[in-house]
Design a protein around this motif. Structure first.
Motif, PDB file in Angstrom:
ATOM      1  N   THR A 141       4.182 -27.185 -10.795  1.00 59.13           N
ATOM      2  CA  THR A 141       3.507 -27.722 -12.033  1.00 59.13           C
ATOM      3  C   THR A 141       2.153 -28.406 -11.583  1.00 59.13           C
ATOM      4  OG1 THR A 141       3.840 -29.218 -13.802  1.00 59.13           O
ATOM      5  CG2 THR A 141       4.367 -30.221 -11.653  1.00 59.13           C
ATOM      6  N   GLY A 142       1.573 -28.479 -10.412  1.00 55.49           N
ATOM      7  CA  GLY A 142       0.534 -29.183  -9.970  1.00 55.49           C
ATOM      8  C   GLY A 142       0.218 -30.163 -10.517  1.00 55.49           C
ATOM      9  N   SER A 143      -0.975 -30.360 -11.335  1.00 51.59           N
ATOM     10  CA  SER A 143      -1.105 -31.524 -11.965  1.00 51.59           C
ATOM     11  C   SER A 143      -0.877 -31.659 -13.502  1.00 51.59           C
ATOM     12  CB  SER A 143      -2.642 -31.807 -12.042  1.00 51.59           C
ATOM     13  OG  SER A 143      -3.209 -30.438 -12.611  1.00 51.59           O
ATOM     14  N   GLY A 144       0.136 -30.403 -14.107  1.00 53.18           N
ATOM     15  CA  GLY A 144       0.825 -30.770 -15.062  1.00 53.18           C
ATOM     16  C   GLY A 144       0.186 -30.045 -16.392  1.00 53.18           C
ATOM     17  N   ALA A 164       9.484 -30.677 -14.502  1.00 50.75           N
ATOM     18  CA  ALA A 164       8.318 -30.215 -13.730  1.00 50.75           C
ATOM     19  C   ALA A 164       8.196 -30.301 -12.476  1.00 50.75           C
ATOM     20  CB  ALA A 164       6.820 -30.774 -14.341  1.00 50.75           C
ATOM     21  N   THR A 165       8.352 -29.566 -11.554  1.00 49.28           N
ATOM     22  CA  THR A 165       8.397 -29.776 -10.021  1.00 49.28           C
ATOM     23  C   THR A 165       7.337 -29.106  -9.211  1.00 49.28           C
ATOM     24  OG1 THR A 165       9.757 -27.743  -9.473  1.00 49.28           O
ATOM     25  CG2 THR A 165      11.038 -29.554 -10.310  1.00 49.28           C
ATOM     26  N   LEU A 200       1.276 -34.259  -7.630  1.00 42.83           N
ATOM     27  CA  LEU A 200       2.112 -35.029  -8.794  1.00 42.83           C
ATOM     28  C   LEU A 200       1.419 -36.244  -9.210  1.00 42.83           C
ATOM     29  CD1 LEU A 200       5.749 -34.152  -7.914  1.00 42.83           C
ATOM     30  CD2 LEU A 200       4.564 -33.081  -9.607  1.00 42.83           C
ATOM     31  N   GLU A 201       0.730 -36.877  -8.206  1.00 42.35           N
ATOM     32  CA  GLU A 201       0.256 -38.285  -8.414  1.00 42.35           C
ATOM     33  C   GLU A 201      -0.737 -38.160  -9.806  1.00 42.35           C
ATOM     34  OE1 GLU A 201      -2.951 -40.956  -6.020  1.00 42.35           O
ATOM     35  OE2 GLU A 201      -1.426 -39.914  -5.098  1.00 42.35           O
ATOM     36  N   TYR A 220       8.736 -35.562 -13.907  1.00 46.20           N
ATOM     37  CA  TYR A 220       8.000 -34.900 -12.790  1.00 46.20           C
ATOM     38  C   TYR A 220       9.270 -34.962 -11.567  1.00 46.20           C
ATOM     39  CZ  TYR A 220       3.972 -34.117 -15.226  1.00 46.20           C
ATOM     40  OH  TYR A 220       2.836 -33.551 -16.215  1.00 46.20           O
ATOM     41  N   GLN A 221       9.269 -34.005 -10.759  1.00 47.97           N
ATOM     42  CA  GLN A 221      10.338 -34.003  -9.771  1.00 47.97           C
ATOM     43  C   GLN A 221       9.684 -33.219  -8.441  1.00 47.97           C
ATOM     44  OE1 GLN A 221      13.711 -35.365  -9.575  1.00 47.97           O
ATOM     45  NE2 GLN A 221      13.260 -35.233  -7.392  1.00 47.97           N
TER      46      GLN A 221
END
Length: 263
Positions: free
Chosen positions: A42-45, A60-61, A68-69, A79-80
């Motif tokens: 997912t990177g930055s979503g 989202a992994t 993820l931050e 987020y996982q």
């Protein structure tokens, strides 16, 4: 692969374009239900955030805690952080139970994966027979003739030695990537489909930040090589300012592979 994006995670989150609504709606129209999505890498979503208004829940992994931050936070996205490889037990613990996922999405990341192992996981979590997998990528932004000419020279001469082999799959528009799934309803193949375009308004700083967010740039940087030298920056500046417009619409053609799991 995760290590490659750690140092430029913030740049990546800021520079990458959001996905067009038409792309997301097309993908969503192919899943009979809209309950659960697994967005992988997912990177930055960006993809997760685009899917969240349509699906009840999004898991989202990513393997990079730094990415993820900076991910987009929404109430129905979980987020996982996951290891690069997962057993079925870990998959069930971290992601979802067997045959429970409506859609698996991979935005601009499939070319990094161990595909045989990953596809086993996809086929395990997707609902049979109509669970859908959608993977898409895009290439470098198209600006205008002046800028694109400078970029083409930069890419083929300066950037090329630091480009990872996986980018050949992107350059080939995912045509040659292994994709062992059945066509979804309404189409007779799994793509790549190319009717979607990302657009992002950019100034020169945005454009250069996009280049800096790439894996090849980071590889060069890690080897002590600065690809955007003063001379190269000046070439981009002259080309960018040649039409008198400080902001320009960058176009990113999208290449989509989509299929269903079958029985």
């Amino acid at each position: 692969m995760a290590d490659m994006f750690v140092k430029q995670a913030k740049q990546y989150a800021e520079a990458r374009p959001n996905y067009p609504e038409e792309l997301v709606k097309f993908i969503a129209s192919k899943t009979p239900k809209h309950e659960l999505v697994w967005d992988v890498g997912t990177g930055s979503g960006q993809a997760a955030a685009s899917l969240a208004p349509i699906y009840k829940n999004v898991i989202a992994t990513d393997t990079s805690p730094k990415q993820l931050e900076f991910a987009i936070k929404l109430p129905n996205i979980r987020y996982q952080l996951t290891p690069p490889t997962m057993s079925i037990t870990e998959l069930e613990q971290n992601v979802a139970t067997q045959s429970s996922v409506d859609l698996v999405t991979i935005a601009t990341a499939l070319h990094w994966f161990d595909l045989p192992q990953f596809y086993k996981q996809v086929k395990w979590v997707l609902k049979k027979p109509n669970g859908v997998i959608a993977a898409w990528t895009y290439y470098w932004p198209e600006i205008n003739e002046s800028v694109d000419v400078v970029f083409k020279s930069f890419h083929s001469v300066d950037y090329e030695p630091f480009r990872e082999p996986q980018h050949k799959l992107v350059e080939n528009k995912y045509m040659s990537i292994d994709f062992p799934f059945e066509p979804v309803d309404g189409v007779d193949n799994t793509g790549p489909f190319d009717q979607f375009v990302l657009e992002k308004l950019m100034d020169l700083d945005d454009y250069l930040t996009f280049i800096r967010s790439s894996s090849g740039y980071q590889t060069a940087k890690n080897r002590g090589v600065e690809l955007l030298t003063d001379n190269m920056m000046e070439k981009f500046k002259v080309a960018w300012n040649s039409d008198g417009q400080s902001k320009k619409v960058a176009r990113f053609p999208v290449y989509l592979r989509i299929g269903k799991v079958g029985n």
